[in-house]
Motif scaffolding. Structure first.
Motif, PDB file in Angstrom:
ATOM      1  N   ALA A  33     -38.730 -39.917   9.760  1.00 40.69           N
ATOM      2  CA  ALA A  33     -37.926 -40.200   8.570  1.00 40.69           C
ATOM      3  C   ALA A  33     -36.545 -40.712   8.948  1.00 40.69           C
ATOM      4  CB  ALA A  33     -37.812 -38.950   7.711  1.00 40.69           C
ATOM      5  N   LEU A  34     -35.920 -40.088   9.938  1.00 40.57           N
ATOM      6  CA  LEU A  34     -34.577 -40.511  10.325  1.00 40.57           C
ATOM      7  C   LEU A  34     -34.587 -41.921  10.900  1.00 40.57           C
ATOM      8  CD1 LEU A  34     -31.597 -39.773  10.522  1.00 40.57           C
ATOM      9  CD2 LEU A  34     -32.072 -38.833  12.794  1.00 40.57           C
ATOM     10  N   VAL A  35     -35.533 -42.201  11.774  1.00 42.21           N
ATOM     11  CA  VAL A  35     -35.608 -43.537  12.378  1.00 42.21           C
ATOM     12  C   VAL A  35     -35.854 -44.600  11.302  1.00 42.21           C
ATOM     13  CG1 VAL A  35     -36.962 -45.000  13.929  1.00 42.21           C
ATOM     14  CG2 VAL A  35     -36.277 -42.710  14.657  1.00 42.21           C
ATOM     15  N   LEU A  36     -36.791 -44.332  10.409  1.00 40.94           N
ATOM     16  CA  LEU A  36     -37.086 -45.292   9.332  1.00 40.94           C
ATOM     17  C   LEU A  36     -35.903 -45.437   8.376  1.00 40.94           C
ATOM     18  CD1 LEU A  36     -40.782 -44.354   8.569  1.00 40.94           C
ATOM     19  CD2 LEU A  36     -39.953 -46.451   9.671  1.00 40.94           C
ATOM     20  N   ALA A  37     -35.236 -44.346   8.049  1.00 41.64           N
ATOM     21  CA  ALA A  37     -34.073 -44.414   7.160  1.00 41.64           C
ATOM     22  C   ALA A  37     -32.944 -45.218   7.799  1.00 41.64           C
ATOM     23  CB  ALA A  37     -33.599 -43.006   6.802  1.00 41.64           C
ATOM     24  N   ARG A  38     -32.754 -45.048   9.105  1.00 41.76           N
ATOM     25  CA  ARG A  38     -31.726 -45.842   9.792  1.00 41.76           C
ATOM     26  C   ARG A  38     -32.104 -47.319   9.817  1.00 41.76           C
ATOM     27  NH1 ARG A  38     -30.206 -41.662  14.753  1.00 41.76           N
ATOM     28  NH2 ARG A  38     -28.761 -40.416  13.497  1.00 41.76           N
ATOM     29  N   ALA A  39     -33.371 -47.606  10.020  1.00 43.38           N
ATOM     30  CA  ALA A  39     -33.817 -49.000  10.093  1.00 43.38           C
ATOM     31  C   ALA A  39     -33.748 -49.700   8.732  1.00 43.38           C
ATOM     32  CB  ALA A  39     -35.240 -49.068  10.649  1.00 43.38           C
ATOM     33  N   THR A  40     -33.831 -48.944   7.654  1.00 38.15           N
ATOM     34  CA  THR A  40     -33.807 -49.537   6.311  1.00 38.15           C
ATOM     35  C   THR A  40     -32.490 -49.269   5.590  1.00 38.15           C
ATOM     36  OG1 THR A  40     -34.900 -47.582   5.376  1.00 38.15           O
ATOM     37  CG2 THR A  40     -36.323 -49.414   6.053  1.00 38.15           C
ATOM     38  N   LYS A  41     -31.490 -48.799   6.326  1.00 33.54           N
ATOM     39  CA  LYS A  41     -30.175 -48.491   5.754  1.00 33.54           C
ATOM     40  C   LYS A  41     -29.663 -49.689   4.946  1.00 33.54           C
ATOM     41  CE  LYS A  41     -25.510 -47.301   7.215  1.00 33.54           C
ATOM     42  NZ  LYS A  41     -24.657 -47.010   8.370  1.00 33.54           N
ATOM     43  N   GLY A  42     -29.106 -49.396   3.797  1.00 35.75           N
ATOM     44  CA  GLY A  42     -28.603 -50.456   2.934  1.00 35.75           C
ATOM     45  C   GLY A  42     -29.576 -50.815   1.828  1.00 35.75           C
ATOM     46  N   SER A  43     -30.767 -50.280   1.896  1.00 34.45           N
ATOM     47  CA  SER A  43     -31.753 -50.515   0.843  1.00 34.45           C
ATOM     48  C   SER A  43     -32.064 -49.178   0.168  1.00 34.45           C
ATOM     49  CB  SER A  43     -33.039 -51.118   1.424  1.00 34.45           C
ATOM     50  OG  SER A  43     -33.786 -50.117   2.086  1.00 34.45           O
ATOM     51  N   GLU A  77     -32.911 -44.051   1.395  1.00 38.30           N
ATOM     52  CA  GLU A  77     -32.727 -42.720   0.823  1.00 38.30           C
ATOM     53  C   GLU A  77     -34.035 -42.158   0.276  1.00 38.30           C
ATOM     54  OE1 GLU A  77     -29.162 -42.006  -1.460  1.00 38.30           O
ATOM     55  OE2 GLU A  77     -28.117 -43.548  -0.302  1.00 38.30           O
ATOM     56  N   GLU A  78     -34.938 -43.022  -0.167  1.00 42.17           N
ATOM     57  CA  GLU A  78     -36.262 -42.555  -0.619  1.00 42.17           C
ATOM     58  C   GLU A  78     -37.016 -41.910   0.543  1.00 42.17           C
ATOM     59  OE1 GLU A  78     -38.655 -45.411  -2.838  1.00 42.17           O
ATOM     60  OE2 GLU A  78     -36.788 -46.360  -3.512  1.00 42.17           O
ATOM     61  N   ILE A  79     -36.899 -42.488   1.718  1.00 39.32           N
ATOM     62  CA  ILE A  79     -37.563 -41.930   2.905  1.00 39.32           C
ATOM     63  C   ILE A  79     -37.020 -40.535   3.205  1.00 39.32           C
ATOM     64  CG2 ILE A  79     -37.768 -42.174   5.418  1.00 39.32           C
ATOM     65  CD1 ILE A  79     -37.824 -45.281   4.876  1.00 39.32           C
ATOM     66  N   LEU A  80     -35.707 -40.396   3.185  1.00 37.06           N
ATOM     67  CA  LEU A  80     -35.101 -39.092   3.454  1.00 37.06           C
ATOM     68  C   LEU A  80     -35.547 -38.052   2.423  1.00 37.06           C
ATOM     69  CD1 LEU A  80     -31.452 -40.199   4.327  1.00 37.06           C
ATOM     70  CD2 LEU A  80     -33.246 -39.498   5.929  1.00 37.06           C
TER      71      LEU A  80
END
Length: 186
Positions: free
Chosen positions: A158-168, A172-175
């Protein structure tokens, strides 16, 4: 310029390890020795008085990052009067936060260093230290109902994906989704 005292040398070494730990988590282990030493406020030449190689520093900085993480786990247990489930819940809340997502330098070494360690960034010693750190984190996360490795994989992913999609909005949906998955059953 005179020689530095043994105490000052130890302080300098600690500053380099701490700086490297943060920079490697933020930028990866490809950070140059020159940039690292500049960030630590020391000369490039001072590096070679303290460390046998950059690879040796990567191992030491990785150990430092995991020791800091273990200290947070211990502090969480203390803060929650030894109630492991409450400490784990607090960790999950913090780990899956926007603040943690946005602070790789001060964040979890599991997520921040995984790719570099997988590519041998730091060599066998860094991989050994990383592996032990991951195992320790998974042990901390284990419950009677949930495997610690599975919980760690959920946090990490979740953290890696949230960082990779930051700004969209997806970030936050992933988190939020990972948080729900880890806390719904208790």
């Amino acid at each position: 310029m005179g020689r530095v005292s043994q105490a000052q040398a130890q302080e300098n070494r600690g500053r380099v390890v701490d700086t490297a730990s943060r920079l490697f988590r933020e930028q990866g282990t490809q950070v140059s020795v020159a940039d690292l030493m500049k960030a630590a406020g020391l000369t490039h030449g001072a590096f070679y008085k303290q460390f046998a190689s950059k690879e040796a520093l990567v191992g030491e900085a990785t150990a430092h990052a995991f020791a800091t993480l273990a200290g947070h786990h211990a502090a969480g247990l203390e803060q929650h009067a030894g109630q492991r489930d409450a400490a784990q819940r607090a960790l999950i809340d913090t780990y899956l936060s926007v603040a943690h997502r946005d602070d790789p330098a001060g964040g979890c070494p599991v997520a921040a260093l995984a790719t570099d360690i997988a590519r041998e960034g730091g060599g066998p010693e860094a991989r050994r230290v990383y592996t032990e750190g991951v195992a320790g984190f998974a042990d901390f996360l284990a419950t009677e109902d949930q495997d610690g490795i599975a919980r760690l994989c959920t946090l990490f992913g979740a953290l890696v994906l949230a960082r990779a999609t930051k700004g969209s909005p997806l970030s936050e949906e992933i988190l939020t989704a990972a948080h729900a998955a880890l806390t719904e059953s208790g």
